[in-house]
Motif scaffolding. Structure first.
Motif, PDB file in Angstrom:
ATOM      1  N   HIS A 154      28.203 -40.298  28.750  1.00  0.00           N
ATOM      2  CA  HIS A 154      27.153 -41.306  28.901  1.00  0.00           C
ATOM      3  C   HIS A 154      27.292 -41.930  30.286  1.00  0.00           C
ATOM      4  O   HIS A 154      28.366 -41.904  30.891  1.00  0.00           O
ATOM      5  CB  HIS A 154      27.246 -42.371  27.796  1.00  0.00           C
TER       6      HIS A 154
ATOM      7  N   TRP B  62      21.603 -51.079  27.785  1.00  0.00           N
ATOM      8  CA  TRP B  62      22.365 -49.897  27.397  1.00  0.00           C
ATOM      9  C   TRP B  62      23.654 -49.860  28.204  1.00  0.00           C
ATOM     10  O   TRP B  62      24.450 -50.797  28.100  1.00  0.00           O
ATOM     11  CB  TRP B  62      21.520 -48.628  27.542  1.00  0.00           C
TER      12      TRP B  62
ATOM     13  N   ARG C 147      17.663 -44.903  34.073  1.00  0.00           N
ATOM     14  CA  ARG C 147      17.404 -44.169  32.830  1.00  0.00           C
ATOM     15  C   ARG C 147      16.713 -42.840  33.103  1.00  0.00           C
ATOM     16  O   ARG C 147      17.090 -41.794  32.542  1.00  0.00           O
ATOM     17  CB  ARG C 147      16.538 -45.019  31.887  1.00  0.00           C
TER      18      ARG C 147
ATOM     19  N   TRP D   3      19.154 -40.325  34.487  1.00  0.00           N
ATOM     20  CA  TRP D   3      20.055 -39.778  33.461  1.00  0.00           C
ATOM     21  C   TRP D   3      19.328 -38.752  32.585  1.00  0.00           C
ATOM     22  O   TRP D   3      19.853 -37.670  32.308  1.00  0.00           O
ATOM     23  CB  TRP D   3      20.616 -40.901  32.607  1.00  0.00           C
ATOM     24  N   GLN D   4      18.127 -39.081  32.172  1.00  0.00           N
ATOM     25  CA  GLN D   4      17.374 -38.168  31.321  1.00  0.00           C
ATOM     26  C   GLN D   4      17.059 -36.853  32.035  1.00  0.00           C
ATOM     27  O   GLN D   4      16.952 -35.799  31.410  1.00  0.00           O
ATOM     28  CB  GLN D   4      16.079 -38.828  30.848  1.00  0.00           C
TER      29      GLN D   4
ATOM     30  N   ALA E  79      19.492 -41.345  26.490  1.00  0.00           N
ATOM     31  CA  ALA E  79      19.218 -42.777  26.632  1.00  0.00           C
ATOM     32  C   ALA E  79      18.183 -43.209  25.604  1.00  0.00           C
ATOM     33  O   ALA E  79      17.251 -42.462  25.296  1.00  0.00           O
ATOM     34  CB  ALA E  79      18.709 -43.075  28.037  1.00  0.00           C
TER      35      ALA E  79
ATOM     36  N   GLU F   7      14.933 -45.464  24.227  1.00  0.00           N
ATOM     37  CA  GLU F   7      13.677 -45.843  24.867  1.00  0.00           C
ATOM     38  C   GLU F   7      13.771 -47.257  25.418  1.00  0.00           C
ATOM     39  O   GLU F   7      14.402 -48.134  24.815  1.00  0.00           O
ATOM     40  CB  GLU F   7      12.523 -45.758  23.875  1.00  0.00           C
ATOM     41  N   LEU F   8      13.158 -47.481  26.558  1.00  0.00           N
ATOM     42  CA  LEU F   8      13.082 -48.838  27.106  1.00  0.00           C
ATOM     43  C   LEU F   8      12.218 -49.718  26.211  1.00  0.00           C
ATOM     44  O   LEU F   8      11.297 -49.223  25.548  1.00  0.00           O
ATOM     45  CB  LEU F   8      12.497 -48.809  28.516  1.00  0.00           C
TER      46      LEU F   8
END
Length: 284
Positions: free
Chosen positions: A40, A232, A246, A249-250, A269, A271-272
């Motif tokens: 992560h 997160w 994010r 990372w995705q 990750a 969802e925002l």
């Protein structure tokens, strides 16, 4: 596994640059399965791992493969971006410790990835013992560098003992009690409690009023006055900072690198939220 998140709190988000305190265990690994946190990401922070019992295998995208053991500090600097995994070892029967984060100041939050390991010596106190893993206390100084003035130490107090420590009056302090009861400024703190003291005092007096040994983590630092967005595993300064991290990372961006040797997939990750994330100061 039971995890007590004592910081951030609804009334206080930081103690110095300490911005996150998770206190977990003692956990019977035979019943829970222990810790298995897949790769992560992190940004804008340092992770500080400290164990009371058990053992954790750490792997990160800097190429570090290390063990976290009781009484030994592992500090990882995320800077602009890093990823890592954490897995309790087969030899672990009881897992018990703290996971701490330090917020990086604006001028250093995009710094390079880094990692430090340190085994602090036990320092005898009149009534107990200290292990200083960051900063200076009781005549001992950790060699591990920090980006803001910080203190981190494990303290044990013998039954019915009182310990007075000389501290930096510019620091605010937090005392997380792991075992037993400790009086801090005449306020009783029990296992799982985190007490806070504002800057000003030059000494801290801690008393164990019970017939059994008490143990605590002492944290400190100069007040951190920057506003942060924590979401997160990321720390930024704006909603846009977090959204950008994010997305990277995705997309498996080189920003975070990759963990070698973990037998599984990365953590996706979440969802925002539907509304923009807002920066917050140290006190809500």
């Amino acid at each position: 596994m039971t995890v007590r998140r004592t910081l951030p709190h609804r009334d206080r988000r930081l103690i110095g640059a300490w911005c996150f305190v998770d206190h977990y265990g003692p956990d019977d690994v035979a019943r829970s399965g222990g810790m298995d946190v897949a790769p992560h990401p992190h940004t804008g922070l340092q992770t500080v791992s400290w164990l009371f019992s058990g053992e954790i295998e750490h792997r990160d995208s800097l190429g570090v493969h290390a063990l976290v053991r009781p009484g030994e500090l592992n500090l990882m600097s995320a800077g602009h971006g890093i990823c890592h995994s954490e897995v309790s070892t087969p030899a672990t029967t009881v897992l018990h410790g703290v996971q701490l984060w330090v917020a990086l100041p604006e001028e250093h939050r995009h710094s390079a990835r880094d990692f430090h390991h340190h085994v602090p010596r036990p320092v005898p106190l009149d009534g107990g013992e200290a292990r200083v893993f960051l900063g200076t206390l009781a005549g001992d100084t950790s060699p591990v560098p920090t980006f803001t003035p910080l203190l981190g130490a494990e303290l044990t107090l013998r039954p019915h003992a009182t310990v007075t420590l000389t501290v930096d009056p510019a620091f605010e302090h937090g005392l997380l009690v792991d075992r037993g009861t400790i009086l801090l400024a005449d306020t009783p703190l029990h296992a799982g409690d985190l007490g806070h003291l504002s800057p000003g005092p030059t000494t801290l007096t801690l008393t164990n009023p019970t017939p059994t040994e008490a143990r605590a983590i002492l944290l400190g630092g100069t007040p951190f006055d920057e506003q942060l967005v924590m979401w997160w595993n990321f720390i930024g300064r704006s909603h846009e900072d977090i959204a950008e991290a994010r997305a990277a990372w995705q997309a498996a961006s080189p920003r975070f690198g990759a963990v070698e040797g973990y037998p599984g997939d990365r953590l996706p990750a979440p969802e925002l939220p539907g509304t923009p994330l807002k920066p917050r100061g140290r006190v809500r």
